[in-house]
Design an enzyme around this catalytic site. Sequence first.
Site, PDB file in Angstrom:
ATOM      1  N   GLY A  20     -10.509 -51.912  -1.879  1.00 50.91           N
ATOM      2  CA  GLY A  20      -9.351 -52.749  -1.537  1.00 50.91           C
ATOM      3  C   GLY A  20      -9.312 -53.038  -0.054  1.00 50.91           C
ATOM      4  O   GLY A  20      -9.586 -52.156   0.761  1.00 50.91           O
ATOM      5  N   ARG A  81     -15.267 -54.497  -5.553  1.00 50.06           N
ATOM      6  CA  ARG A  81     -15.580 -53.218  -6.207  1.00 50.06           C
ATOM      7  C   ARG A  81     -16.842 -53.479  -7.020  1.00 50.06           C
ATOM      8  O   ARG A  81     -16.967 -54.517  -7.664  1.00 50.06           O
ATOM      9  CB  ARG A  81     -14.415 -52.774  -7.085  1.00 50.06           C
ATOM     10  CG  ARG A  81     -13.079 -52.704  -6.302  1.00 50.06           C
ATOM     11  CD  ARG A  81     -12.010 -51.969  -7.053  1.00 50.06           C
ATOM     12  NE  ARG A  81     -10.673 -52.196  -6.511  1.00 50.06           N
ATOM     13  CZ  ARG A  81     -10.135 -51.508  -5.514  1.00 50.06           C
ATOM     14  NH1 ARG A  81     -10.807 -50.547  -4.915  1.00 50.06           N
ATOM     15  NH2 ARG A  81      -8.906 -51.765  -5.096  1.00 50.06           N
ATOM     16  N   ASP A 112     -12.185 -43.501  -0.544  1.00 47.47           N
ATOM     17  CA  ASP A 112     -13.174 -42.463  -0.871  1.00 47.47           C
ATOM     18  C   ASP A 112     -14.216 -42.916  -1.902  1.00 47.47           C
ATOM     19  O   ASP A 112     -15.311 -42.365  -1.947  1.00 47.47           O
ATOM     20  CB  ASP A 112     -12.552 -41.095  -1.187  1.00 47.47           C
ATOM     21  CG  ASP A 112     -11.435 -41.163  -2.183  1.00 47.47           C
ATOM     22  OD1 ASP A 112     -11.288 -42.217  -2.828  1.00 47.47           O
ATOM     23  OD2 ASP A 112     -10.722 -40.146  -2.314  1.00 47.47           O
ATOM     24  N   THR A 134      -7.853 -47.790   3.927  1.00 48.12           N
ATOM     25  CA  THR A 134      -7.061 -47.983   2.701  1.00 48.12           C
ATOM     26  C   THR A 134      -5.582 -47.898   3.064  1.00 48.12           C
ATOM     27  O   THR A 134      -5.190 -47.057   3.896  1.00 48.12           O
ATOM     28  CB  THR A 134      -7.377 -46.929   1.619  1.00 48.12           C
ATOM     29  OG1 THR A 134      -6.373 -47.027   0.593  1.00 48.12           O
ATOM     30  CG2 THR A 134      -7.405 -45.513   2.123  1.00 48.12           C
ATOM     31  N   ASP A 136      -3.472 -46.730   1.169  1.00 48.59           N
ATOM     32  CA  ASP A 136      -2.871 -45.644   0.376  1.00 48.59           C
ATOM     33  C   ASP A 136      -2.733 -44.304   1.122  1.00 48.59           C
ATOM     34  O   ASP A 136      -2.033 -43.422   0.642  1.00 48.59           O
ATOM     35  CB  ASP A 136      -3.702 -45.393  -0.895  1.00 48.59           C
ATOM     36  CG  ASP A 136      -3.820 -46.621  -1.778  1.00 48.59           C
ATOM     37  OD1 ASP A 136      -2.942 -47.505  -1.689  1.00 48.59           O
ATOM     38  OD2 ASP A 136      -4.794 -46.703  -2.552  1.00 48.59           O
ATOM     39  N   ASP A 138      -4.712 -41.959   1.175  1.00 48.94           N
ATOM     40  CA  ASP A 138      -5.063 -40.893   0.226  1.00 48.94           C
ATOM     41  C   ASP A 138      -6.459 -40.320   0.451  1.00 48.94           C
ATOM     42  O   ASP A 138      -7.104 -39.863  -0.491  1.00 48.94           O
ATOM     43  CB  ASP A 138      -4.926 -41.421  -1.216  1.00 48.94           C
ATOM     44  CG  ASP A 138      -5.856 -42.602  -1.487  1.00 48.94           C
ATOM     45  OD1 ASP A 138      -6.426 -43.147  -0.534  1.00 48.94           O
ATOM     46  OD2 ASP A 138      -6.011 -42.975  -2.662  1.00 48.94           O
ATOM     47  N   ARG A 180      -1.804 -46.403  -5.497  1.00 43.38           N
ATOM     48  CA  ARG A 180      -2.656 -45.871  -6.577  1.00 43.38           C
ATOM     49  C   ARG A 180      -2.066 -44.558  -7.097  1.00 43.38           C
ATOM     50  O   ARG A 180      -0.923 -44.568  -7.534  1.00 43.38           O
ATOM     51  CB  ARG A 180      -4.093 -45.663  -6.084  1.00 43.38           C
ATOM     52  CG  ARG A 180      -5.103 -45.618  -7.229  1.00 43.38           C
ATOM     53  CD  ARG A 180      -6.511 -45.419  -6.705  1.00 43.38           C
ATOM     54  NE  ARG A 180      -6.994 -46.576  -5.990  1.00 43.38           N
ATOM     55  CZ  ARG A 180      -7.591 -47.615  -6.569  1.00 43.38           C
ATOM     56  NH1 ARG A 180      -7.774 -47.615  -7.847  1.00 43.38           N
ATOM     57  NH2 ARG A 180      -8.010 -48.622  -5.857  1.00 43.38           N
TER      58      ARG A 180
HETATM   59  O1  F6P Z   1      -6.315 -48.874  -2.774  1.00 42.41           O
HETATM   60  C1  F6P Z   1      -5.489 -49.918  -2.388  1.00 42.41           C
HETATM   61  C2  F6P Z   1      -4.788 -50.494  -3.584  1.00 42.41           C
HETATM   62  O2  F6P Z   1      -3.990 -51.584  -3.171  1.00 42.41           O
HETATM   63  C3  F6P Z   1      -3.944 -49.521  -4.388  1.00 42.41           C
HETATM   64  O3  F6P Z   1      -2.698 -49.250  -3.792  1.00 42.41           O
HETATM   65  C4  F6P Z   1      -3.883 -50.192  -5.720  1.00 42.41           C
HETATM   66  O4  F6P Z   1      -3.702 -49.260  -6.745  1.00 42.41           O
HETATM   67  C5  F6P Z   1      -5.248 -50.835  -5.823  1.00 42.41           C
HETATM   68  O5  F6P Z   1      -5.730 -50.977  -4.507  1.00 42.41           O
HETATM   69  C6  F6P Z   1      -5.270 -52.175  -6.495  1.00 42.41           C
HETATM   70  O6  F6P Z   1      -6.585 -52.568  -6.608  1.00 42.41           O
HETATM   71  P1  F6P Z   1      -7.113 -54.003  -7.032  1.00 42.41           P
HETATM   72  O7  F6P Z   1      -7.201 -54.827  -5.779  1.00 42.41           O
HETATM   73  O8  F6P Z   1      -8.459 -53.743  -7.605  1.00 42.41           O
HETATM   74  O9  F6P Z   1      -6.126 -54.554  -7.997  1.00 42.41           O
END
Ligand code: F6P
Length: 328
Positions: A20, A81, A112, A134, A136, A138, A180
């Site tokens: 992300g 991803r 991570d 990130t 998050d 996390d 997340r």
């Molecule tokens: O890791 C960042 C984040 O925005 C999270 O808070 C969320 O769960 C996820 O990415 C969403 O991912 P995507 O962009 O694949 O929908």
Amino acid sequence: MVEREFSEGIKTIGVITSGGDAPGMNAAIRAVVRKAIGNGVRVKGIKKGFQGLLSEEIADMEKKDVADIIQRGGTVLGTARCPEFRELEGQQRAAEICRKHKIDGVVVIGGDGTYRGAMDLTKQGINAIGIPGTIDLDIACTEYTIGFDTAVNTAMEAIDKIRDTSSSHERCSIIEVMGRNAGYIALWCGVANGAENILIPEYYDYNEQTIINSIIANRKKGKTHHLIINAEGIGHSTSMARRIEAATGMETRATILGYMQRGGSPSCKDRYYASIMGAYAADILCQGASNRVISYRHGEFVDLDMTEALAMQKKINDYQFEVSKVLT
Ligand code: F6P
């Protein structure tokens, strides 16, 4: 940072953003490019994360290519991803492509999952350094991740606005924030926005009756609105709103803030920290280091072994969570 000599063996490095996106990633890219070039090392930008590496979307980067990006949200390199990269075959092919483009090592900016990808590359003989990116927060080995500061400020401002209208209409508002499986964004916004309830996956016991009771008790005390910050890791805000309205008689609305939290111009802190981390990563990669991550711990920027860093655990601070409950 430990003083090391620049390595004769490192002539070209790559930079990748993966997973992300997060505000401040551009500041990190800019710092990697300018610091490495300052060290006499060439830089190649790898577009769209590990996916772009596998499809060889690789371009030379000069100092001027990163002009006018520090204030921009997102990542100029793009990100993705990449399931293919989880397979050994993908990792071997990625390392081959690095060798073909004479890339001696890469700086990878992401969460991570991205670090795991970086570690897989090192196993195929390509040096890699991770930078935590990130919203998050996390990543266990670091107290700071690029983008968190901007994201919580963006969310906080949005929540203030929802609070205004919630107050005018005497409503209960459930606002779902990202993160997340982690509750950092929810906890910080919950405290900063003065929420009545903060629901985070680390502590949530799925006992909605407690929330309902607190709404009823607050109404009796004369409170005209009720703010609940719900973490993405709990989710289900819309159905929660329906149940709470039915049980309390108070009009209840759910708002899912969503991707707005990932965008926007990075805060000063995100620009500054990302710049230092980017420069640090470029320096140690140019010195021949590999399998390291840049972290911020106890007020200092440090580099740690990536394998050890990935094995670390992180937990919301119990005291801080307890405080958040009594300030409502
Ligand atoms: O890791 C960042 C984040 O925005 C999270 O808070 C969320 O769960 C996820 O990415 C969403 O991912 P995507 O962009 O694949 O929908």
